[in-house]
Design a protein around this motif. Structure first.
Motif, PDB file in Angstrom:
ATOM      1  N   ARG A   1       0.851  -1.200   0.000  1.00 56.07           N
ATOM      2  CA  ARG A   1       0.000   0.000   0.000  1.00 56.07           C
ATOM      3  C   ARG A   1       0.876   1.235   0.000  1.00 56.07           C
ATOM      4  NH1 ARG A   1      -4.641  -1.295   2.820  1.00 56.07           N
ATOM      5  NH2 ARG A   1      -5.370   0.852   2.944  1.00 56.07           N
ATOM      6  N   GLU A   2       0.491   2.229  -0.763  1.00 55.04           N
ATOM      7  CA  GLU A   2       1.344   3.408  -0.937  1.00 55.04           C
ATOM      8  C   GLU A   2       0.595   4.661  -0.504  1.00 55.04           C
ATOM      9  OE1 GLU A   2       3.912   5.516  -1.000  1.00 55.04           O
ATOM     10  OE2 GLU A   2       4.806   3.869  -2.134  1.00 55.04           O
ATOM     11  N   ASN A   3       1.199   5.422   0.413  1.00 51.45           N
ATOM     12  CA  ASN A   3       0.505   6.611   0.931  1.00 51.45           C
ATOM     13  C   ASN A   3       0.619   7.818   0.008  1.00 51.45           C
ATOM     14  OD1 ASN A   3      -0.355   5.320   3.245  1.00 51.45           O
ATOM     15  ND2 ASN A   3       1.656   5.584   4.201  1.00 51.45           N
TER      16      ASN A   3
ATOM     17  N   ALA B   1      14.713   4.547 -13.213  1.00 53.13           N
ATOM     18  CA  ALA B   1      14.719   5.538 -12.136  1.00 53.13           C
ATOM     19  C   ALA B   1      13.562   6.515 -12.304  1.00 53.13           C
ATOM     20  CB  ALA B   1      16.044   6.289 -12.146  1.00 53.13           C
ATOM     21  N   ILE B   2      13.263   6.860 -13.568  1.00 54.33           N
ATOM     22  CA  ILE B   2      12.126   7.767 -13.825  1.00 54.33           C
ATOM     23  C   ILE B   2      10.824   7.085 -13.404  1.00 54.33           C
ATOM     24  CG2 ILE B   2      10.795   8.907 -15.650  1.00 54.33           C
ATOM     25  CD1 ILE B   2      13.501   9.272 -17.144  1.00 54.33           C
ATOM     26  N   LEU B   3      10.682   5.798 -13.788  1.00 55.91           N
ATOM     27  CA  LEU B   3       9.463   5.070 -13.415  1.00 55.91           C
ATOM     28  C   LEU B   3       9.329   4.987 -11.895  1.00 55.91           C
ATOM     29  CD1 LEU B   3       9.411   2.168 -16.046  1.00 55.91           C
ATOM     30  CD2 LEU B   3       7.767   4.025 -15.836  1.00 55.91           C
ATOM     31  N   ALA B   4      10.472   4.769 -11.194  1.00 57.79           N
ATOM     32  CA  ALA B   4      10.425   4.669  -9.732  1.00 57.79           C
ATOM     33  C   ALA B   4       9.925   5.978  -9.127  1.00 57.79           C
ATOM     34  CB  ALA B   4      11.807   4.326  -9.190  1.00 57.79           C
ATOM     35  N   ARG B   5      10.328   7.101  -9.729  1.00 58.05           N
ATOM     36  CA  ARG B   5       9.856   8.406  -9.234  1.00 58.05           C
ATOM     37  C   ARG B   5       8.340   8.511  -9.336  1.00 58.05           C
ATOM     38  NH1 ARG B   5      13.347  12.791  -8.664  1.00 58.05           N
ATOM     39  NH2 ARG B   5      11.575  14.194  -8.805  1.00 58.05           N
ATOM     40  N   PHE B   6       7.768   7.848 -10.340  1.00 51.80           N
ATOM     41  CA  PHE B   6       6.321   7.915 -10.549  1.00 51.80           C
ATOM     42  C   PHE B   6       5.577   6.761  -9.861  1.00 51.80           C
ATOM     43  CE2 PHE B   6       7.636  10.939 -13.706  1.00 51.80           C
ATOM     44  CZ  PHE B   6       6.590  11.846 -13.752  1.00 51.80           C
ATOM     45  N   GLY B   7       6.309   5.980  -9.076  1.00 51.51           N
ATOM     46  CA  GLY B   7       5.633   4.954  -8.269  1.00 51.51           C
ATOM     47  C   GLY B   7       5.468   3.615  -8.941  1.00 51.51           C
ATOM     48  N   PHE B   8       6.287   3.299  -9.946  1.00 53.52           N
ATOM     49  CA  PHE B   8       6.190   1.999 -10.610  1.00 53.52           C
ATOM     50  C   PHE B   8       7.131   0.994  -9.947  1.00 53.52           C
ATOM     51  CE2 PHE B   8       4.278   4.629 -13.829  1.00 53.52           C
ATOM     52  CZ  PHE B   8       3.363   3.798 -14.455  1.00 53.52           C
TER      53      PHE B   8
ATOM     54  N   THR C   1      -0.441   1.434  -7.472  1.00 55.42           N
ATOM     55  CA  THR C   1      -1.899   1.321  -7.315  1.00 55.42           C
ATOM     56  C   THR C   1      -2.451   0.144  -8.100  1.00 55.42           C
ATOM     57  OG1 THR C   1      -2.197   2.744  -9.227  1.00 55.42           O
ATOM     58  CG2 THR C   1      -2.234   3.810  -7.064  1.00 55.42           C
ATOM     59  N   GLY C   2      -1.632  -0.407  -9.016  1.00 58.93           N
ATOM     60  CA  GLY C   2      -2.101  -1.481  -9.883  1.00 58.93           C
ATOM     61  C   GLY C   2      -2.882  -0.998 -11.082  1.00 58.93           C
TER      62      GLY C   2
ATOM     63  N   VAL D   1      -4.126  -7.008  -6.487  1.00 56.13           N
ATOM     64  CA  VAL D   1      -4.778  -6.381  -7.644  1.00 56.13           C
ATOM     65  C   VAL D   1      -4.844  -7.380  -8.790  1.00 56.13           C
ATOM     66  CG1 VAL D   1      -4.572  -4.505  -9.308  1.00 56.13           C
ATOM     67  CG2 VAL D   1      -3.830  -4.151  -6.969  1.00 56.13           C
ATOM     68  N   SER D   2      -6.020  -7.509  -9.409  1.00 57.36           N
ATOM     69  CA  SER D   2      -6.111  -8.428 -10.555  1.00 57.36           C
ATOM     70  C   SER D   2      -5.478  -7.756 -11.770  1.00 57.36           C
ATOM     71  CB  SER D   2      -7.563  -8.790 -10.844  1.00 57.36           C
ATOM     72  OG  SER D   2      -8.320  -7.632 -11.005  1.00 57.36           O
ATOM     73  N   VAL D   3      -4.721  -8.532 -12.533  1.00 58.20           N
ATOM     74  CA  VAL D   3      -4.057  -7.996 -13.722  1.00 58.20           C
ATOM     75  C   VAL D   3      -4.322  -8.906 -14.917  1.00 58.20           C
ATOM     76  CG1 VAL D   3      -2.208  -6.811 -12.462  1.00 58.20           C
ATOM     77  CG2 VAL D   3      -1.877  -9.173 -13.154  1.00 58.20           C
ATOM     78  N   PRO D   4      -4.297  -8.353 -16.141  1.00 57.50           N
ATOM     79  CA  PRO D   4      -4.556  -9.192 -17.322  1.00 57.50           C
ATOM     80  C   PRO D   4      -3.391 -10.122 -17.630  1.00 57.50           C
ATOM     81  CG  PRO D   4      -4.276  -6.876 -17.945  1.00 57.50           C
ATOM     82  CD  PRO D   4      -4.124  -6.943 -16.463  1.00 57.50           C
TER      83      PRO D   4
END
Length: 1533
Positions: free
Chosen positions: A986-988, A1383-1390, A1412-1413, A1327-1330
């Motif tokens: 879970r991410e605040n 690193a860019i993706l990590a900044r955006f929460g991936f 968030t999934g 989270v369900s994913v395809p």
């Protein structure tokens, strides 16, 4: 007649009043539980009679004398007043049995095997309209919608074995395709654009009906069209256009466009969507036609196609590509699939024959509802009509048509009135041409003057005999004498000589003049050969030409072309009722969803009766009945073909109903009731719920023979005759009295679409096809029953028979012995039921037949609950103790299975066609524009027919017999169901963006708290929960109950953190601060400032164990071992569980326990490994060779008292143990149990040696057995498997996939929602994913109309245009670029996802999921070190389409990201993330995409600033290292 006083009660308020009906047992001494009673008011004997079932008879719940009580809602619905007097009497269930019942359900997934179980459960119960049914064993909730009995709609009735149950879903997957052909911009007769008629009229009305019925469909809306280009060769097109062009049969170049307006959405109110469609409409044509225009470039002229020329079949196939993969991305809140094409045309389409065959077979096999809604006016011929592309350009070729029964047709007309006229034009006049064609005029005049009496239209004679004579090999110089030789044929249909054959002109024809035409097969149901075909010459216009002009020899040749075509009869769309076809299983696949009309004919309820036509003397019918029986008995006796076309004009009654039609028999019976009086009534009243009656046959063939073997070519049911009087007008528009077929008139038997049954009114009526709102609102699921089985002769000649036997008891015995863990095996009867269930689940249908007791084998058959045939051996032949025998017949397409159970033996007999259809594959290219995309992207897809006969049923049956043993694993080809999930922390930070409206979204690395320890603890707790493990009291509860102050953004200034934020794995590698125990704020602040100063406090108290003292430095291994075993202060064991040895613990707990007690820097892992080598502890499977692995891995104490009463030995079988338990290694968190140097703060992409990209392991996934029915609710033996990642690493997504075949949807759903709740409790989200998150073009598993969004990364932001990573060696630059993107993706929460490497040739791909999934991202490496660039088709295409490249694989690829949405997230959850105080309620997901695009394009210098910060961090780090003279730091990562 005894009267009772009526009371009402509310269910649930009083235990003794829990049934629908409560009565006094003393009043009814003969009544017993299960009896059906009829209740009605004495004043209104002909009114509504309510039927209820006695479900309980107990003394406690008795009412007063002569009083009955019914549930208040039922009383209200049936207008029964309290305290009124009513008549109540027990009725015979057979008298009130239902023919068919429709049941609706919503927001749940009900598989076909559950439908069958529900049918069995409902058999012999009483139902009434709107009754709510709760089937608790399966957790199914549904409601009664409509019931039919004896041709009428009824309000209550009893479900018997013979009742057909139709399941309709209010929550389906619906594809709405709007055909944007040129007619959309034309005006209809009321002056509206057809687009307005479609959207403001039809769609508005449809959405209103959805709202009224409470539908909650998952909808995709697509606008589609075909663009033709005026060009003769490919050279006329510029290079950028050539990739997607296709060539049609006439040599025209075209391109197909798809604009996805709405994708997988659910809405309470769809009105907003209509506005969106109108907006798209205004620019659609211009955008598509001018899509390729570039400056200074010539492009061939583009035109929009007409509806007829459009891409109709391609659209259906595109939806089928998604629908047929329903088992991959299973969701538990919807059932059913429907594709609706809305066209401005009239239902005529020009199509390719091969594609038609593919579409037909796929739609029928997959059981998908396909509706066609025409907003044009209904034409004067039968529709839907497919006109095959005529690739033959010779003069002699005639057009060939097909009337697809697999498309449900509706005509939508508005209710607008014109004051001066009620006339509706049904022909669109062509634009006048100036050419005066005298030839045409003359032939038309001749046609009108020809002798009509000699032109007996569609007369039946033996064309084949004539054809064979024509095609005899003759000497070239001789001419053929065209006298007709009629072969003797056993048909009762008279043959005619016609005028055409006496025409002198025929004698001039020689075989050399007529080219022999080989045609492709026209329909997969037709088996080819010239023998025994009864062909119908139906091309009326051509025939009339031949009759008209003796001078015009050329035209005569044209006219006879249809006769010449070998083995094929042409269809005349203006009179299709004269063509009947041989019945097949395909033809009967959907028929059980149609109710029976008053005459016993299946009817479609959106066909209306307008006016009765001419009367026919009833005498005709008596003759017709005899005739019909005689012709049916030997009809086609010498013909084994699957599906012949037949012309059924009998005698001079050629304009009457076809004698071979399924209708005629029941119709004749109906009429005879009036002719012969009352003695026939019983004959009519017998319920024909099957079209087949049975006679005894050979032992290996089920005793069935088809009595009615013909069906009409037109229409969905095959039992309704098409009449030329069909119109689209609405009754309220014209003022004529039209009544829907369903609103039956009680005085006569009512009116079916074709005929009223009174002798005066028999004849052809006028039918109006309206809109099938029911099918479009609550689509029917494919029925689980059908009624076609081939006759004995056909089985023998056309089918290959194979069989095998199963002995479940013996198999179970063998496997029970060898299996390490005992599980209750399935009984033979359960195995048999499960085998049938699996076939139903894969699209088979149970064949229900009406049985006749046959004297020859002395066994009487009764239809058992839910099974096709259950024969109880009669005592006349066998003693009553004889074992019962069950037999089930199932079919799909041309494959039939017979499953028979005798005692403990199950025999599976398969019948598959001797001549299977050749597999067809169509490669299709198109352009599509999905939501949030900026262009129409190229994609390609394959349409193929599936070889159903290749399904490995033997493997599946053994899988069931052995209860899912590892010897019979689930293979992809078995199409098992799966539900894929990611476990994400879970991410605040999301809250910060959503609730506080943070302007930037790259804030996910700003928090510096390292909560690795918490994450792992929570993970262990969750997996324990999922594995159903409990701990002994030897371990203190974890500290989660007490809230712990976390260092959050408020302390941010203390932590000096902006530099941290650039770390790739920031959470993991940030300075690690353990959880702080409840204490003063001062303590928290102190800890925080320590952290800032680089002091890392590690709280030894925080391991969840009771702590006594630290070990001394020289403690021995044995002493540590003894301390570990201590019942209170030792490592906690799990309580006794099957297949776990006693004293079992997980290595993670042991490591933390040791870490808390060791003081001299000894490595806890080494100590455990030493214990294993000393045989103190061992892997819980008893396998000594397994080393100690840190993680959730089971070990047990070997040295324990073997005689203790709770001692349990290990299994000593590693593979069996792993099949039982989830074992997961922990990586990337070893600092939790061993002090390690703090990692470098330099971002990965700027380090001298880069860290590895992901966790290392030989196996990415492992599979374990899963008990699915955890709450033991189901009456079925349910199990499945769980596939999971072998490694858990904080900061990575952890994957779980649930797989099953032998489980019920609602039960699996129950299990998974339980897991999801537990995950939330443990600070995670599941989270369900395809199955295929990115859905890239040209991939096989995903939706063809879904695709990733390419977001380019700006790489030229450095001053003076310097290249990135210039200072590093060239071979490391590609990897560094990857790490920069990461690193860019990590900044955006991936978070990274680890996947199995599938194709080593393709460039390496790294996939990420947002915390968030809600979305996925993918980075494709620019190069793979050990990989030669392979220009494989798929790689080239994927790159070209998504990255905007050409086929040349050497072109440097664009750097960027692929971004895709997670369409598996429930809509409500998706829409819940609306950003507070944003304009128009902006969604978090769209805000993320927008911000990510801005960041990647370096807007506001964000990317450049990020780069500069990273470089600064590296410089500081270098300075720090230099000062400390410690250069090893960067290597110890």
């Amino acid at each position: 007649m005894k009267l009772y006083k009526l009371n009402t009660h509310t269910r649930g308020c009083n235990k003794s009043y829990d049934a629908d009906l409560v009565l006094n047992p003393q009043d009814h001494p003969t009544a017993k539980v299960g009896d059906v009673v009829e209740i009605y008011s004495p004043e209104d004997e002909n009114g509504t009679h309510l039927l209820l079932q006695i479900t309980e008879l107990n003394e406690q719940s008795k009412t007063g004398r002569n009083v009955i009580s019914i549930e208040s809602c039922i009383a209200t619905a049936f207008k029964m007043r309290s305290y009124s007097n009513v008549v109540m009497q027990i009725v015979n269930p057979a008298d009130v049995a239902l023919d068919s019942i429709e049941i609706t359900f919503k927001d749940q997934y009900m598989g076909r095997s559950e439908m069958w179980r529900l049918k069995t459960y409902l058999t012999n119960t009483c139902v009434y309209v709107n009754k709510k049914i709760d089937y608790n064993d399966m957790q199914i909730r549904c409601q009664v919608y409509e019931m039919w009995s004896q041709g009428e709609r009824v309000a209550s009735g009893v479900i018997t074995d013979d009742t057909k149950i139709v399941f309709r879903s209010s929550t389906s997957m619906v594809y709405l395709f709007l055909q944007m052909s040129s007619e959309m911009w034309d005006f209809d007769i009321h002056g509206d654009l057809y687009f307005e008629k479609a959207v403001n009229g039809f769609l508005t009305e449809l959405f209103q009906k959805w709202k009224k019925l409470g539908c909650n469909h998952e909808v995709t809306i697509v606008l589609f069209s075909r663009t033709f280009y005026a060009a003769k060769s490919l050279d006329e097109f510029p290079a950028h256009m050539r990739d997607c062009l296709q060539l049609d049969y006439k040599g025209r170049y075209y391109e197909d466009f798809y604009r996805v307006a709405i994708q997988n959405e659910r809405n309470d109110d769809w009105c907003t969507v209509l506005a969106q469609l109108r907006k798209l409409f205004t620019s659609y044509q211009e955008t598509v036609l001018r899509y390729h225009e570039r400056q200074h470039m010539h492009i061939p002229h583009a035109t929009n196609s007409t509806a007829t020329q459009g891409n109709f079949l391609e659209v259906l196939n595109i939806s089928l590509n998604t629908f047929e993969k329903h088992y991959l991305d299973r969701t538990f809140d919807r059932t059913g699939q429907l594709s609706v094409v809305i066209t401005p045309g009239v239902g005529v389409f020009s199509v390719d024959r091969e594609l038609t065959n593919i579409t037909k077979q796929r739609i029928i096999d997959n059981g998908v509802g396909s509706d066609l809604v025409c907003v044009g006016e209904q034409p004067l011929h039968a529709v839907p009509l497919l006109k095959f592309h005529n690739k033959d350009t010779t003069l002699t070729s005639a057009d060939d048509y097909s009337l697809p029964h697999w498309i449900n047709l509706s005509f939508y007309s508005t209710n607008k009135k014109i004051a001066y006229s009620s006339f509706i034009p049904r022909i669109k006049l062509p634009i006048l041409s100036a050419v005066d064609e005298t030839d045409v005029e003359e032939s038309e005049r001749n046609f009108l003057s020809c002798n009509q009496s000699e032109y007996i239209h569609n007369s039946l004679f033996d064309y084949d005999a004539y054809d064979e004579q024509i095609f005899q090999p003759l000497p070239a110089q001789s001419t053929c004498s065209l006298q007709r030789v009629v072969r003797a044929k056993k048909t009762s249909v008279p043959s005619f000589e016609t005028y055409a054959y006496r025409n002198n002109d025929w004698e001039n024809l020689t075989p050399t003049k007529i080219p022999s035409l080989r045609r492709k097969m026209s329909d997969p149901d037709i088996h080819h050969g010239t023998s025994g075909m009864l062909a119908a010459l139906t091309d009326a216009t051509n025939l009339s030409e031949s009759l008209a002009s003796e001078k015009n020899a050329r035209r005569t040749i044209v006219s006879i072309a249809p006769i010449v075509r070998p083995g094929r009869a042409l269809i005349n769309p203006f009179d299709p009722s004269h063509v009947t076809i041989k019945l097949t299983s395909n033809r009967r696949r959907w028929t059980h969803i149609f109710p029976k009309g008053p005459t016993g004919v299946l009817i479609q309820q959106h066909h209306y009766q307008a006016v009765p036509a001419k009367a026919t003397p009833a005498a005709n019918y008596s003759r017709q009945l005899q005739h019909s029986t005689s012709s049916n008995n030997n009809c086609n006796a010498n013909n084994n073909n699957e599906n012949d076309y037949n012309n059924a004009a009998a005698g001079e009654q050629y304009d009457q109903v076809s004698t071979h039609s399924l209708m005629s028999l029941s119709k004749s019976i109906a009429s005879q009731q009036f002719v012969m009086g009352e003695e026939k009534v019983d004959f009519f009243k017998r319920r024909h719920n099957s079209l087949l009656t049975a006679t005894a046959a050979a032992a290996n063939v089920p005793n069935l023979t088809a009595t009615q073997a013909k069906s009409y070519l037109w229409g969905a049911t095959g039992e309704q005759e098409w009449t030329p009087a069909i119109t689209t007008e609405n009754g309220n528009a014209t003022g004529k009295h039209m009544k829907p077929i369903v609103e039956v008139d009680h005085s006569n038997f009512g009116s079916s679409p074709l005929e009223a049954t009174t002798p005066e009114a028999v004849g052809k009526g006028k039918i109006i096809i309206g809109v099938d709102w029911k099918s479009l609102s609550i689509p029917a699921c494919l029925p689980i029953t059908t009624d076609y089985f081939p006759d004995k002769r056909s089985l023998h000649n056309d089918y290959v028979i194979s069989d095998y036997t199963l002995l479940p008891d013996d198999v179970n015995l063998d496997y029970a012995r060898s299996r390490a863990v005992y599980r209750k095996p399935l009984s033979t009867e359960e195995v048999c039921k499960e085998i049938v269930s699996q076939r139903l689940a894969q699209g088979f249908q149970l064949i229900v037949v009406e049985e006749k007791p046959s004297a020859s084998n002395g066994c009487c058959s009764t239809s058992g609950p839910g099974c096709a045939l259950t024969s109880n051996q009669c005592s006349t032949v066998l003693p009553p103790s004889a074992e019962t025998r069950k037999e089930y017949l199932l079919s799909i397409g041309r494959i039939f299975h017979k499953i028979s159970l005798t005692g403990s033996v199950i025999t599976v007999t398969g019948y598959r066609p001797r001549h299977p259809y050749p597999p067809i594959n169509v490669d299709y290219r198109y352009r599509f524009h999905a939501p949030q995309h900026e262009t129409y992207e190229i994609s390609g897809v394959n349409f193929t027919t599936e070889k159903l006969e290749n399904f490995n049923w033997n493997h599946m049956d053994l899988y069931i017999c052995t209860r899912g043993d590892v010897d019979y694993p689930l293979m992809d080809s078995l199409k098992y169901w799966r539900f894929r999930m990611y476990l994400l922390p879970r991410e605040n930070m999301v809250n910060k963006i959503v609730s506080f409206g943070s302007q930037r979204c790259d804030i996910f690395t700003d928090a510096v708290v390292d909560n690795t320890r918490e994450q792992i603890d929570d993970f262990v707790r969750l997996i324990e929960n999922v594995s159903k493990l409990k701990r002994q009291i030897g371990r203190k509860a974890r500290q989660h109950d007490t809230p712990t102050p976390r260092i959050t953004e408020k302390n941010h200034n203390l932590l000096n953190a902006p530099q941290q934020s650039i770390n790739v794995r920031s959470k993991l590698e940030a300075s690690r601060i353990s959880r702080i125990f409840p204490g003063t704020d001062a303590a928290a602040a102190a800890a925080a400032s320590n952290a800032a100063a680089g002091v890392i406090p590690r709280d030894d108290q925080d391991d969840g164990f009771p702590v006594d003292i630290k070990f001394s430095a020289n403690i021995t291994l044995a002493e540590i071992f003894e301390a570990m075993k201590h019942p209170i202060t030792g490592v906690g064991y799990f309580t006794q569980t099957q297949s776990l040895p006693s004293c079992t613990f997980v290595s993670y707990d042991a490591l933390l326990w040791l870490k808390a007690r060791l003081s001299n820097g000894r490595h806890p892992l080494d100590i455990l490994e030493a214990m294993r080598k000393e045989h103190m502890i061992c892997h819980a499977s008893g396998d000594w060779s397994k080393p100690i692995i840190a993680g959730f891995v089971f070990y047990y104490v070997v040295q324990q008292d073997k005689n203790a009463k709770d001692y349990a030995p290990p299994l000593n079988d590693y593979s069996a143990f792993v099949n039982e338990w989830l074992e997961i290694e922990f990586q990337g968190c070893s600092f939790l149990w061993h002090d390690e140097p703090s990692p470098s703060e330099v971002p990965n992409f700027l380090r001298d040696t880069t860290a590895p990209q992901s966790w290392k392991t030989k196996r990415v996934y492992r599979q374990s057995h899963l008990e699915i029915d955890v709450n033991q609710k189901s009456d079925r033996m349910e199990w499945g498997h769980v596939k999971h990642h072998t490694v858990m690493q904080p900061g990575f997504a952890f994957e779980l996939v649930v797989e099953w075949v032998t489980s019920s949807g609602p039960i699996v759903s129950d299990l998974i929602s339980g897991w999801m709740r537990k995950a939330i409790h443990c600070s995670y989200q599941l989270v369900s994913v395809p199955a295929d998150p990115m859905a890239e073009p040209f991939t096989k598993k995903s939706d063809p109309l879904r695709g990733p969004i390419f977001i380019p990364l700006c790489v030229t932001f450095l001053p003076d245009g310097a290249a990135l990573f210039d200072e590093f060696p060239e071979e490391s630059r590609a990897d560094r670029m990857l790490f920069l993107q990461e690193a860019i993706l990590a900044r955006f929460g991936f978070l990274p996802c680890v996947l199995e490497e599938t194709n080593k040739d393709l460039p390496k791909e790294y996939q990420y999921v947002h915390c968030t999934g809600n979305m996925f991202a993918l980075i494709r490496c620019a190069s793979n070190k050990n990989q030669v660039e392979s220009p494989s088709r798929q790689e080239a295409n994927v790159t070209r389409c998504v990255y905007g490249h050409t086929n040349n694989t050497n072109v440097p690829k664009k750097v960027g990201f692929l971004w895709a949405w997670n369409h598996m997230i429930p809509n409500k959850k998706w829409k819940a993330l609306t950003i507070n105080n944003s304009e128009n309620g902006e969604l978090f997901q769209l805000k993320m995409l927008k911000d990510f695009r801005e960041f990647c394009s370096n807007s506001d210098q964000r990317l450049a600033n990020f780069w500069a910060n990273c470089q600064e961090l590296k410089r500081k780090s270098k300075k720090f290292e230099y000062n400390n003279n410690n250069n090893d730091d960067s290597k110890n990562i």
